[in-house]
Motif scaffolding. Sequence first.
Motif, PDB file in Angstrom:
ATOM      1  N   GLN A  20      -6.057  -3.457  -4.196  1.00  0.00           N
ATOM      2  CA  GLN A  20      -6.307  -4.477  -3.645  1.00  0.00           C
ATOM      3  C   GLN A  20      -8.000  -4.527  -3.293  1.00  0.00           C
ATOM      4  N   GLN A  77      -3.995   1.407  -3.950  1.00  0.00           N
ATOM      5  CA  GLN A  77      -5.349   1.232  -4.174  1.00  0.00           C
ATOM      6  C   GLN A  77      -5.662   0.197  -5.192  1.00  0.00           C
ATOM      7  N   VAL A 106      -8.606 -11.050   0.371  1.00  0.00           N
ATOM      8  CA  VAL A 106      -8.020  -9.753  -0.344  1.00  0.00           C
ATOM      9  C   VAL A 106      -7.166 -10.437  -1.584  1.00  0.00           C
ATOM     10  N   GLU A 124      -8.655  -1.123  -1.099  1.00  0.00           N
ATOM     11  CA  GLU A 124      -7.403  -0.799  -0.149  1.00  0.00           C
ATOM     12  C   GLU A 124      -6.139  -1.166  -0.762  1.00  0.00           C
ATOM     13  N   GLY A 125      -4.990  -0.673   0.155  1.00  0.00           N
ATOM     14  CA  GLY A 125      -3.677  -0.901  -0.419  1.00  0.00           C
ATOM     15  C   GLY A 125      -2.942   0.289  -0.602  1.00  0.00           C
ATOM     16  N   LYS A 126      -1.629   0.410  -0.596  1.00  0.00           N
ATOM     17  CA  LYS A 126      -0.997   1.499  -0.900  1.00  0.00           C
ATOM     18  C   LYS A 126      -1.518   2.245  -2.056  1.00  0.00           C
ATOM     19  N   ALA A 169     -14.499  -3.646  -0.756  1.00  0.00           N
ATOM     20  CA  ALA A 169     -13.958  -2.173  -0.702  1.00  0.00           C
ATOM     21  C   ALA A 169     -12.463  -2.453  -1.298  1.00  0.00           C
ATOM     22  N   VAL A 217     -10.953  -5.791  -1.302  1.00  0.00           N
ATOM     23  CA  VAL A 217     -10.938  -6.611  -0.098  1.00  0.00           C
ATOM     24  C   VAL A 217     -12.466  -7.089   0.066  1.00  0.00           C
ATOM     25  N   LYS A 219     -12.767 -12.910   4.970  1.00  0.00           N
ATOM     26  CA  LYS A 219     -12.001 -11.737   4.441  1.00  0.00           C
ATOM     27  C   LYS A 219     -11.042 -12.253   3.379  1.00  0.00           C
TER      28      LYS A 219
END
Length: 122
Positions: free
Chosen positions: A42, A40, A6, A36-38, A34, A44, A4
């Motif tokens: 990041q 958006q 990031v 992700e993150g607070k 994908a 992944v 994985k």
Amino acid sequence: MKQKIVIKVNIHCQKCRSKAMEIAAVADGVISVAIEGKEQDQVVVIGDGVDSACLVKRLRKKVGYAYLVTVEEVKPKEEKKEEKKEEKKGEKPTCQPQCHGYPYFVHYETVDEPNPSICSIM
């Protein structure tokens, strides 16, 4: 080995987000991508044998500022025997990534003797 990855990317609009996902999705060995993150920001990536440094380099060239946050091994949950990889028909051959270094050139050098010896045959 599944891993994985990031990557934090400078994403400030929907176009940058989709561009970053496209770049990550076409890399060799990628299984899923994908956002992700607070904020958006990041990307992944989960895959098998993904070159994380090469992926970050591509994102920097195409999207902008990007850096590697984490790379960790994904431990498989009890996999069923039925979920083995099946060969995909019509699969395109994989290309080697472009960031493996510079091409190798052979350099030949000729040496002229300043005082050649006199040949006895001539």
